[in-house]
Each structure stands twice: as structure tokens, then as C-alpha cells.
Design a protein around this motif. Structure first.
Motif, PDB file in Angstrom:
ATOM      1  N   VAL A   8      73.970  56.666  43.259  1.00 19.99           N
ATOM      2  CA  VAL A   8      73.702  58.441  43.865  1.00 19.99           C
ATOM      3  C   VAL A   8      74.706  58.856  44.243  1.00 19.99           C
ATOM      4  O   VAL A   8      75.563  59.645  43.965  1.00 19.99           O
ATOM      5  CB  VAL A   8      72.326  58.175  45.000  1.00 19.99           C
ATOM      6  CG1 VAL A   8      72.429  57.417  45.984  1.00 19.99           C
ATOM      7  CG2 VAL A   8      71.585  59.913  44.677  1.00 19.99           C
ATOM      8  N   VAL A   9      75.599  57.566  45.554  1.00 22.02           N
ATOM      9  CA  VAL A   9      76.832  58.305  46.101  1.00 22.02           C
ATOM     10  C   VAL A   9      78.031  58.892  45.146  1.00 22.02           C
ATOM     11  O   VAL A   9      78.326  60.003  45.200  1.00 22.02           O
ATOM     12  CB  VAL A   9      77.148  56.934  46.491  1.00 22.02           C
ATOM     13  CG1 VAL A   9      78.901  57.458  46.785  1.00 22.02           C
ATOM     14  CG2 VAL A   9      76.325  56.371  48.002  1.00 22.02           C
ATOM     15  N   PRO A  10      77.869  58.200  43.562  1.00 23.75           N
ATOM     16  CA  PRO A  10      79.377  58.812  42.492  1.00 23.75           C
ATOM     17  C   PRO A  10      78.609  60.087  42.283  1.00 23.75           C
ATOM     18  O   PRO A  10      79.218  60.969  41.707  1.00 23.75           O
ATOM     19  CB  PRO A  10      79.133  57.679  41.543  1.00 23.75           C
ATOM     20  CG  PRO A  10      78.329  56.543  42.362  1.00 23.75           C
ATOM     21  CD  PRO A  10      77.119  57.131  42.870  1.00 23.75           C
ATOM     22  N   CYS A  11      77.367  60.500  42.000  1.00 20.70           N
ATOM     23  CA  CYS A  11      76.074  61.415  41.406  1.00 20.70           C
ATOM     24  C   CYS A  11      76.281  62.596  42.784  1.00 20.70           C
ATOM     25  O   CYS A  11      77.033  64.193  42.287  1.00 20.70           O
ATOM     26  CB  CYS A  11      75.333  61.494  41.593  1.00 20.70           C
ATOM     27  SG  CYS A  11      74.674  60.792  39.663  1.00 20.70           S
ATOM     28  N   VAL A  12      76.798  62.167  44.346  1.00 14.64           N
ATOM     29  CA  VAL A  12      77.148  63.338  44.280  1.00 14.64           C
ATOM     30  C   VAL A  12      78.493  64.194  44.369  1.00 14.64           C
ATOM     31  O   VAL A  12      79.129  65.250  44.062  1.00 14.64           O
ATOM     32  CB  VAL A  12      77.258  63.007  46.266  1.00 14.64           C
ATOM     33  CG1 VAL A  12      77.317  63.576  47.107  1.00 14.64           C
ATOM     34  CG2 VAL A  12      75.292  62.503  46.667  1.00 14.64           C
ATOM     35  N   GLY A  15      78.530  65.477  40.593  1.00 19.01           N
ATOM     36  CA  GLY A  15      77.794  66.768  40.589  1.00 19.01           C
ATOM     37  C   GLY A  15      78.285  68.013  40.808  1.00 19.01           C
ATOM     38  O   GLY A  15      78.919  69.074  40.566  1.00 19.01           O
ATOM     39  N   ALA A  16      79.556  67.692  41.661  1.00 18.76           N
ATOM     40  CA  ALA A  16      80.452  68.540  42.584  1.00 18.76           C
ATOM     41  C   ALA A  16      81.932  69.173  42.112  1.00 18.76           C
ATOM     42  O   ALA A  16      81.530  70.354  41.531  1.00 18.76           O
ATOM     43  CB  ALA A  16      80.199  68.004  43.905  1.00 18.76           C
ATOM     44  N   ILE A  17      81.770  67.500  41.547  1.00 21.18           N
ATOM     45  CA  ILE A  17      83.292  68.195  40.039  1.00 21.18           C
ATOM     46  C   ILE A  17      82.830  68.948  39.545  1.00 21.18           C
ATOM     47  O   ILE A  17      83.213  70.436  38.961  1.00 21.18           O
ATOM     48  CB  ILE A  17      83.405  67.143  39.676  1.00 21.18           C
ATOM     49  CG1 ILE A  17      84.297  66.107  41.348  1.00 21.18           C
ATOM     50  CG2 ILE A  17      84.631  66.888  38.754  1.00 21.18           C
ATOM     51  CD1 ILE A  17      84.566  64.538  41.049  1.00 21.18           C
ATOM     52  N   THR A  89      68.997  77.571  30.245  1.00 17.48           N
ATOM     53  CA  THR A  89      67.747  76.264  30.575  1.00 17.48           C
ATOM     54  C   THR A  89      68.760  75.470  31.820  1.00 17.48           C
ATOM     55  O   THR A  89      68.162  74.473  32.314  1.00 17.48           O
ATOM     56  CB  THR A  89      67.069  76.824  29.540  1.00 17.48           C
ATOM     57  OG1 THR A  89      66.428  77.407  29.648  1.00 17.48           O
ATOM     58  CG2 THR A  89      66.396  75.126  30.209  1.00 17.48           C
ATOM     59  N   HIS A  90      69.951  75.230  30.697  1.00 12.94           N
ATOM     60  CA  HIS A  90      70.919  73.999  31.114  1.00 12.94           C
ATOM     61  C   HIS A  90      71.033  74.060  32.925  1.00 12.94           C
ATOM     62  O   HIS A  90      71.361  73.184  33.617  1.00 12.94           O
ATOM     63  CB  HIS A  90      71.665  73.853  30.224  1.00 12.94           C
ATOM     64  CG  HIS A  90      73.148  72.186  30.921  1.00 12.94           C
ATOM     65  ND1 HIS A  90      72.445  70.998  30.397  1.00 12.94           N
ATOM     66  CD2 HIS A  90      73.903  72.560  31.136  1.00 12.94           C
ATOM     67  CE1 HIS A  90      73.829  70.754  30.737  1.00 12.94           C
ATOM     68  NE2 HIS A  90      74.468  71.414  31.288  1.00 12.94           N
ATOM     69  N   GLN A  91      71.315  75.294  32.726  1.00 15.22           N
ATOM     70  CA  GLN A  91      72.337  75.371  34.232  1.00 15.22           C
ATOM     71  C   GLN A  91      71.173  75.906  34.981  1.00 15.22           C
ATOM     72  O   GLN A  91      71.801  74.540  36.569  1.00 15.22           O
ATOM     73  CB  GLN A  91      72.796  77.474  33.639  1.00 15.22           C
ATOM     74  CG  GLN A  91      73.617  77.318  35.274  1.00 15.22           C
ATOM     75  CD  GLN A  91      73.863  79.300  35.397  1.00 15.22           C
ATOM     76  OE1 GLN A  91      73.445  79.775  34.767  1.00 15.22           O
ATOM     77  NE2 GLN A  91      74.964  78.965  35.620  1.00 15.22           N
ATOM     78  N   ILE A  92      70.071  76.367  35.089  1.00  9.90           N
ATOM     79  CA  ILE A  92      69.300  76.027  35.657  1.00  9.90           C
ATOM     80  C   ILE A  92      68.393  74.933  36.216  1.00  9.90           C
ATOM     81  O   ILE A  92      68.413  74.473  37.256  1.00  9.90           O
ATOM     82  CB  ILE A  92      67.446  77.376  35.781  1.00  9.90           C
ATOM     83  CG1 ILE A  92      68.479  79.260  35.093  1.00  9.90           C
ATOM     84  CG2 ILE A  92      66.902  76.455  36.263  1.00  9.90           C
ATOM     85  CD1 ILE A  92      67.235  79.664  35.057  1.00  9.90           C
ATOM     86  N   SER A  93      68.996  73.752  34.932  1.00  8.19           N
ATOM     87  CA  SER A  93      67.614  72.721  35.543  1.00  8.19           C
ATOM     88  C   SER A  93      69.103  71.644  35.742  1.00  8.19           C
ATOM     89  O   SER A  93      68.811  70.380  36.930  1.00  8.19           O
ATOM     90  CB  SER A  93      67.645  71.914  34.062  1.00  8.19           C
ATOM     91  OG  SER A  93      66.861  72.336  33.532  1.00  8.19           O
ATOM     92  N   MET A  94      70.559  72.269  36.199  1.00  6.32           N
ATOM     93  CA  MET A  94      71.914  71.491  36.798  1.00  6.32           C
ATOM     94  C   MET A  94      71.800  71.792  38.303  1.00  6.32           C
ATOM     95  O   MET A  94      71.837  70.752  38.870  1.00  6.32           O
ATOM     96  CB  MET A  94      72.714  71.191  35.803  1.00  6.32           C
ATOM     97  CG  MET A  94      72.450  70.864  34.269  1.00  6.32           C
ATOM     98  SD  MET A  94      71.770  68.827  34.892  1.00  6.32           S
ATOM     99  CE  MET A  94      73.393  67.901  35.359  1.00  6.32           C
ATOM    100  N   ILE A  95      71.742  72.409  38.620  1.00  2.00           N
ATOM    101  CA  ILE A  95      71.825  73.536  39.406  1.00  2.00           C
ATOM    102  C   ILE A  95      70.631  73.209  40.145  1.00  2.00           C
ATOM    103  O   ILE A  95      69.850  72.252  41.342  1.00  2.00           O
ATOM    104  CB  ILE A  95      71.681  74.622  39.698  1.00  2.00           C
ATOM    105  CG1 ILE A  95      73.026  75.277  39.219  1.00  2.00           C
ATOM    106  CG2 ILE A  95      71.354  75.331  41.022  1.00  2.00           C
ATOM    107  CD1 ILE A  95      73.327  76.658  39.164  1.00  2.00           C
TER     108      ILE A  95
END
Length: 128
Positions: A8-12, A15-17, A89-95
Motif C-alpha cells: 500500500v505505501v507505494p500506492c500512495v 496513485g498520486a503520480i 467510468t475509468h476516471q471515476i473508479s480510479m478517483i
């Protein structure tokens, strides 16, 4: 728990990148795939971690596990949406995934009684 933190730490950061770089590029797609794989691994590992704060279902699952369900639903939804060209849908799901599973669930991990709270704020936070 350490496997969960390792995923999870790399995902922080990933995801921001992905949010700030140009969409649709090779870099966006590659980092996005790594992010999705890590998020699925994160959600899967959390299902094996018992809730330690608040009420529990089956003496294991707590409200925090709802974010695991969000992740296990959102990642495939986002992946298949972008594969069929449905960028909205992709954008909404990822946000939603980042806001819910990283920001909100991450904030809950710093509540008193949780491991990260004691790690960051000291053992005295647990009453020791």
C-alpha cells in the motif's frame, strides 16, 4: 501487516503520480497497471487481517474492510472500462479508489489503537 504495508505505501505515491502525469501515455499506463496490481494485493491481504478497532463481524471483519471491498470492485471496473474505451467510468473508479482506499482508509489507520498510530505517535498512545 508488513505485506500490506509493502503493497500500500507505494500506492500512495504511484496513485498520486498517475493523477498528475499526462493521461493515456505509456508511462501512465505502466504506472497505472503497477498501481492496480498493488491495490489488488493490498485489498487481498487486508481480508486476512482482523479488525482491531470497533465492532466486528464474525469476530474478524470491521468497517475498515469495506475499503477492501471498494478496491476489489473498483480496480476491475476501472480496468475493463478503459479497455472498452470508457474513460469517464475509468476516471471515476480510479478517483474513488484513491480517495476511499488510500486517503480515507489511510486516515483511519492513524486512529488510536491502530498499529500505525502507535508507530508514529509512540507506544504511550496505546497506554503503555
Amino acid at each position: 501487516m508488513f505485506l500490506h504495508l509493502a503493497t500500500v505505501v507505494p500506492c500512495v505515491f504511484l496513485g498520486a503520480i498517475v493523477f498528475v502525469i499526462k493521461k493515456g501515455t505509456l508511462v501512465h499506463r505502466r504506472i497505472g497497471r503497477i498501481y492496480m496490481i498493488l491495490m489488488m494485493a493490498t485489498a487481498t491481504t487486508t481480508l486476512f487481517m482482523p479488525a482491531v478497532v470497533g465492532p466486528r463481524l464474525l469476530d474478524h471483519f470491521g468497517f475498515i474492510h469495506l475499503f477492501s471491498v471498494l478496491t476489489l470492485f473498483s480496480v476491475p471496473r476501472a480496468y475493463f472500462a478503459i479497455r472498452r474505451g470508457d474513460t469517464r467510468t475509468h476516471q471515476i473508479s480510479m478517483i474513488s479508489l484513491y480517495a476511499g482506499a488510500i486517503v480515507i482508509a489511510g486516515a483511519f489507520t492513524f486512529m488510536p489503537g491502530r498499529y500505525l498510530h502507535s508507530l508514529i505517535f509512540g507506544m504511550s498512545a496505546l497506554g503503555y
